[in-house]
Design a protein around this motif. Structure first.
Motif, PDB file in Angstrom:
ATOM      1  N   VAL A   8       0.335  -1.146   0.445  1.00 19.35           N
ATOM      2  CA  VAL A   8       0.139  -0.351   0.069  1.00 19.35           C
ATOM      3  C   VAL A   8       0.912   1.345  -0.082  1.00 19.35           C
ATOM      4  O   VAL A   8       0.874   2.560  -0.738  1.00 19.35           O
ATOM      5  CB  VAL A   8      -0.764   0.268   1.158  1.00 19.35           C
ATOM      6  N   LEU A   9       2.076   1.679   0.804  1.00 17.92           N
ATOM      7  CA  LEU A   9       2.981   2.395   1.134  1.00 17.92           C
ATOM      8  C   LEU A   9       3.168   2.584  -0.572  1.00 17.92           C
ATOM      9  O   LEU A   9       3.692   3.519  -1.036  1.00 17.92           O
ATOM     10  CB  LEU A   9       3.754   2.093   1.982  1.00 17.92           C
ATOM     11  N   ASP A  10       4.190   1.523  -1.259  1.00 18.47           N
ATOM     12  CA  ASP A  10       4.554   1.480  -2.229  1.00 18.47           C
ATOM     13  C   ASP A  10       3.764   2.264  -3.271  1.00 18.47           C
ATOM     14  O   ASP A  10       4.511   2.650  -3.606  1.00 18.47           O
ATOM     15  CB  ASP A  10       5.229   0.321  -2.571  1.00 18.47           C
ATOM     16  N   ARG A  11       2.391   1.724  -3.136  1.00 18.44           N
ATOM     17  CA  ARG A  11       1.533   2.480  -4.660  1.00 18.44           C
ATOM     18  C   ARG A  11       1.365   3.712  -4.197  1.00 18.44           C
ATOM     19  O   ARG A  11       1.488   5.208  -5.784  1.00 18.44           O
ATOM     20  CB  ARG A  11       0.360   1.926  -4.602  1.00 18.44           C
ATOM     21  N   ARG A  12       1.687   3.984  -3.124  1.00 15.56           N
ATOM     22  CA  ARG A  12       1.188   5.415  -2.911  1.00 15.56           C
ATOM     23  C   ARG A  12       2.085   6.410  -3.551  1.00 15.56           C
ATOM     24  O   ARG A  12       2.360   7.268  -3.669  1.00 15.56           O
ATOM     25  CB  ARG A  12       0.730   5.666  -1.991  1.00 15.56           C
ATOM     26  N   LEU A  13       3.747   5.710  -3.226  1.00 15.38           N
ATOM     27  CA  LEU A  13       4.506   6.786  -3.076  1.00 15.38           C
ATOM     28  C   LEU A  13       5.460   6.201  -4.208  1.00 15.38           C
ATOM     29  O   LEU A  13       6.479   7.250  -4.690  1.00 15.38           O
ATOM     30  CB  LEU A  13       5.928   6.570  -2.089  1.00 15.38           C
ATOM     31  N   ALA A  14       4.516   5.756  -5.051  1.00 14.93           N
ATOM     32  CA  ALA A  14       4.803   5.650  -6.642  1.00 14.93           C
ATOM     33  C   ALA A  14       3.950   6.712  -7.813  1.00 14.93           C
ATOM     34  O   ALA A  14       4.978   7.478  -8.623  1.00 14.93           O
ATOM     35  CB  ALA A  14       4.506   4.357  -7.415  1.00 14.93           C
ATOM     36  N   GLU A  15       2.956   7.556  -6.561  1.00 16.27           N
ATOM     37  CA  GLU A  15       2.373   8.829  -7.292  1.00 16.27           C
ATOM     38  C   GLU A  15       2.342   9.242  -7.064  1.00 16.27           C
ATOM     39  O   GLU A  15       2.081  10.548  -7.358  1.00 16.27           O
ATOM     40  CB  GLU A  15       0.663   8.256  -7.412  1.00 16.27           C
ATOM     41  N   ALA A  16       3.095   9.841  -5.444  1.00 15.15           N
ATOM     42  CA  ALA A  16       4.061  11.076  -4.682  1.00 15.15           C
ATOM     43  C   ALA A  16       4.705  10.547  -4.374  1.00 15.15           C
ATOM     44  O   ALA A  16       5.677  10.120  -3.607  1.00 15.15           O
ATOM     45  CB  ALA A  16       2.880  11.283  -3.916  1.00 15.15           C
ATOM     46  N   GLU A  17       5.972  12.245  -3.784  1.00 12.54           N
ATOM     47  CA  GLU A  17       7.674  11.834  -4.535  1.00 12.54           C
ATOM     48  C   GLU A  17       6.749  11.701  -2.198  1.00 12.54           C
ATOM     49  O   GLU A  17       8.269  11.468  -1.660  1.00 12.54           O
ATOM     50  CB  GLU A  17       7.728  13.717  -3.855  1.00 12.54           C
ATOM     51  N   PHE A  18       6.328  12.540  -1.702  1.00 14.56           N
ATOM     52  CA  PHE A  18       5.504  12.638  -0.080  1.00 14.56           C
ATOM     53  C   PHE A  18       4.115  11.971   0.220  1.00 14.56           C
ATOM     54  O   PHE A  18       3.715  11.795  -0.643  1.00 14.56           O
ATOM     55  CB  PHE A  18       6.171  13.081   1.404  1.00 14.56           C
ATOM     56  N   LEU A  19       3.877  11.654   1.360  1.00 14.35           N
ATOM     57  CA  LEU A  19       2.624  10.630   1.575  1.00 14.35           C
ATOM     58  C   LEU A  19       1.219  11.755   1.599  1.00 14.35           C
ATOM     59  O   LEU A  19       0.833  11.867   1.012  1.00 14.35           O
ATOM     60  CB  LEU A  19       2.815  10.121   2.520  1.00 14.35           C
ATOM     61  N   ALA A  20       1.808  13.255   1.574  1.00 12.36           N
ATOM     62  CA  ALA A  20       0.481  14.336   1.686  1.00 12.36           C
ATOM     63  C   ALA A  20       1.374  14.875   0.181  1.00 12.36           C
ATOM     64  O   ALA A  20       0.774  16.624   0.135  1.00 12.36           O
ATOM     65  CB  ALA A  20       0.329  14.838   2.971  1.00 12.36           C
ATOM     66  N   GLU A  21       1.447  14.682  -0.601  1.00  3.43           N
ATOM     67  CA  GLU A  21       2.552  15.123  -1.248  1.00  3.43           C
ATOM     68  C   GLU A  21       4.092  16.000  -1.131  1.00  3.43           C
ATOM     69  O   GLU A  21       4.610  16.066  -2.250  1.00  3.43           O
ATOM     70  CB  GLU A  21       1.433  16.243  -2.982  1.00  3.43           C
ATOM     71  N   GLU A  22       3.609  16.279   0.424  1.00  2.00           N
ATOM     72  CA  GLU A  22       5.083  17.338   0.400  1.00  2.00           C
ATOM     73  C   GLU A  22       5.070  16.652   1.793  1.00  2.00           C
ATOM     74  O   GLU A  22       4.232  15.796   2.224  1.00  2.00           O
ATOM     75  CB  GLU A  22       4.420  18.672   0.501  1.00  2.00           C
ATOM     76  N   TYR A  23       6.341  17.355   2.333  1.00  2.00           N
ATOM     77  CA  TYR A  23       7.053  16.822   3.252  1.00  2.00           C
ATOM     78  C   TYR A  23       6.245  16.864   4.886  1.00  2.00           C
ATOM     79  O   TYR A  23       6.367  18.359   4.895  1.00  2.00           O
ATOM     80  CB  TYR A  23       8.489  16.810   3.350  1.00  2.00           C
ATOM     81  N   SER A  24       5.655  16.178   5.953  1.00  2.00           N
ATOM     82  CA  SER A  24       4.894  16.314   6.496  1.00  2.00           C
ATOM     83  C   SER A  24       4.994  15.201   7.618  1.00  2.00           C
ATOM     84  O   SER A  24       5.570  14.599   7.858  1.00  2.00           O
ATOM     85  CB  SER A  24       3.350  16.300   5.821  1.00  2.00           C
ATOM     86  N   ILE A  25       3.926  15.595   9.232  1.00  2.00           N
ATOM     87  CA  ILE A  25       3.955  14.636  10.005  1.00  2.00           C
ATOM     88  C   ILE A  25       3.844  13.268   9.543  1.00  2.00           C
ATOM     89  O   ILE A  25       3.608  12.701  10.476  1.00  2.00           O
ATOM     90  CB  ILE A  25       2.721  15.421  11.358  1.00  2.00           C
ATOM     91  N   ALA A  26       2.695  13.140   8.372  1.00  2.00           N
ATOM     92  CA  ALA A  26       2.700  11.652   8.145  1.00  2.00           C
ATOM     93  C   ALA A  26       3.779  11.111   7.867  1.00  2.00           C
ATOM     94  O   ALA A  26       4.106   9.833   7.992  1.00  2.00           O
ATOM     95  CB  ALA A  26       1.885  11.756   6.874  1.00  2.00           C
ATOM     96  N   ASP A  27       4.212  11.771   6.494  1.00  2.00           N
ATOM     97  CA  ASP A  27       6.137  10.905   6.544  1.00  2.00           C
ATOM     98  C   ASP A  27       7.168  10.655   7.609  1.00  2.00           C
ATOM     99  O   ASP A  27       7.650   9.593   8.353  1.00  2.00           O
ATOM    100  CB  ASP A  27       6.479  12.071   5.876  1.00  2.00           C
ATOM    101  N   MET A  28       7.017  11.516   8.931  1.00  3.15           N
ATOM    102  CA  MET A  28       7.841  11.724  10.050  1.00  3.15           C
ATOM    103  C   MET A  28       6.694  10.264  10.890  1.00  3.15           C
ATOM    104  O   MET A  28       8.502   9.512  11.508  1.00  3.15           O
ATOM    105  CB  MET A  28       7.755  12.333  10.964  1.00  3.15           C
ATOM    106  N   ALA A  29       5.306   9.548  10.638  1.00  2.94           N
ATOM    107  CA  ALA A  29       5.015   9.068  11.718  1.00  2.94           C
ATOM    108  C   ALA A  29       5.377   7.562  11.266  1.00  2.94           C
ATOM    109  O   ALA A  29       5.502   6.116  11.318  1.00  2.94           O
ATOM    110  CB  ALA A  29       3.804   8.934  11.547  1.00  2.94           C
ATOM    111  N   THR A  30       5.640   7.365   9.985  1.00  7.30           N
ATOM    112  CA  THR A  30       6.041   6.400   8.550  1.00  7.30           C
ATOM    113  C   THR A  30       6.634   5.451   8.594  1.00  7.30           C
ATOM    114  O   THR A  30       7.472   4.793   8.548  1.00  7.30           O
ATOM    115  CB  THR A  30       5.436   6.391   7.036  1.00  7.30           C
ATOM    116  N   TRP A  31       8.166   6.920   8.040  1.00  5.05           N
ATOM    117  CA  TRP A  31       9.593   5.736   8.162  1.00  5.05           C
ATOM    118  C   TRP A  31       9.864   5.059   9.345  1.00  5.05           C
ATOM    119  O   TRP A  31      10.564   4.328   9.082  1.00  5.05           O
ATOM    120  CB  TRP A  31      10.123   7.882   8.250  1.00  5.05           C
ATOM    121  N   PRO A  32       9.828   5.828  10.598  1.00  7.83           N
ATOM    122  CA  PRO A  32      10.537   4.801  11.833  1.00  7.83           C
ATOM    123  C   PRO A  32       9.875   3.208  11.634  1.00  7.83           C
ATOM    124  O   PRO A  32      11.183   2.684  11.786  1.00  7.83           O
ATOM    125  CB  PRO A  32      10.350   5.844  12.604  1.00  7.83           C
TER     126      PRO A  32
END
Length: 247
Positions: free
Chosen positions: A144-168
């Motif tokens: 699921v995560l890989d498909r989202r990142l195939a269509e956007a650079e970051f989860l919300a299209e720009e670096y956000s707390i969603a990326d900070m939560a998911t990255w670790p």
């Protein structure tokens, strides 16, 4: 000043990354969970659920007495609000995307992978069904995560707390012997975030080597503090369900 009740887990690193990204003054108060330090009543006053991380803001939004905040996702949202919306998109559509992916991490990616870690690394060996169940669910979430990142650079299209939560949690798959190279879009996103100086600072505190191994060896007391009798009794549970003698 913000006190951060902390242990270097993926959930702990979400918060330490955000604090480094925003530059908010803070101090880490480290806990030894194997010794049961998180089970003390004084910590229960900070987090009634008795889990790390949690924060206490001594200069809270709106003033007043120190404010405890628990649950890592709620902490990220609070810190964003405290800093005028830092790392939350201004555009309403992107802001909604950040909220959705944050909730996805909190409700799905983290908990499912957490169960995989438990049954692969900590639970008594020979439990094929839960290992298969949660490893498959972890792989599904990675897809699921890989498909989202195939269509956007970051989860919300720009670096956000969603990326900070998911990255670790993406980083944590190595502890259950999954190879990020199998998900190339995650790998691209992961490397970009890993290169951020604040991320390097925020993840500078690491677990001791015995907890970084594929199958850590826990003493009976450490097991009880993490998963068994001591942990349950600290929450007021007196009637214990026993399985495999591990409680």
């Amino acid at each position: 000043m913000i006190d951060v009740h902390f242990t270097p887990t993926p959930n702990g690193h979400k918060v330490s990354i955000m604090l480094e990204e925003t530059g908010l003054p803070h101090r880490l108060i480290s806990y030894d969970m194997l010794a049961g330090e998180h089970l003390r009543p004084e910590f229960r006053a900070v987090n009634p659920n008795g889990r790390l991380p949690a924060i206490v803001d001594h200069d809270p939004i709106g003033g007043g007495p120190p404010l405890p905040v628990f649950e890592s996702g709620a902490i990220l949202l609070y810190l964003s609000e405290k800093t005028g919306g830092a790392f939350m998109p201004v555009d309403p559509r992107r802001r909604s995307q950040a909220q959705q992916w944050l909730m996805w991490q909190m409700a799905s990616f983290g908990p499912m992978q957490g169960q995989a870690h438990h049954f692969v690394r900590y639970a008594p060996e020979g439990q094929a069904y839960p290992v298969t169940r949660y490893m498959n669910e972890t792989r599904r979430m990675l897809a699921v995560l890989d498909r989202r990142l195939a269509e956007a650079e970051f989860l919300a299209e720009e670096y956000s707390i969603a990326d900070m939560a998911t990255w670790p949690w993406a980083r944590a798959i190595r502890a259950i012997e999954l190879d990020m190279a199998d998900w190339p879009n995650i790998k691209r996103w992961f490397d970009v975030i890993e290169a951020r100086p604040a991320v390097a600072r925020g993840t500078g505190v690491k677990n001791p080597p015995n907890l970084s191994s594929i199958r850590p060896q826990l003493t009976p007391e450490a097991w009880s503090n993490l998963f068994g009798e001591n942990m349950l009794k600290s929450s007021g549970v007196e009637s214990l369900s026993r399985s495999d003698g591990m409680i």
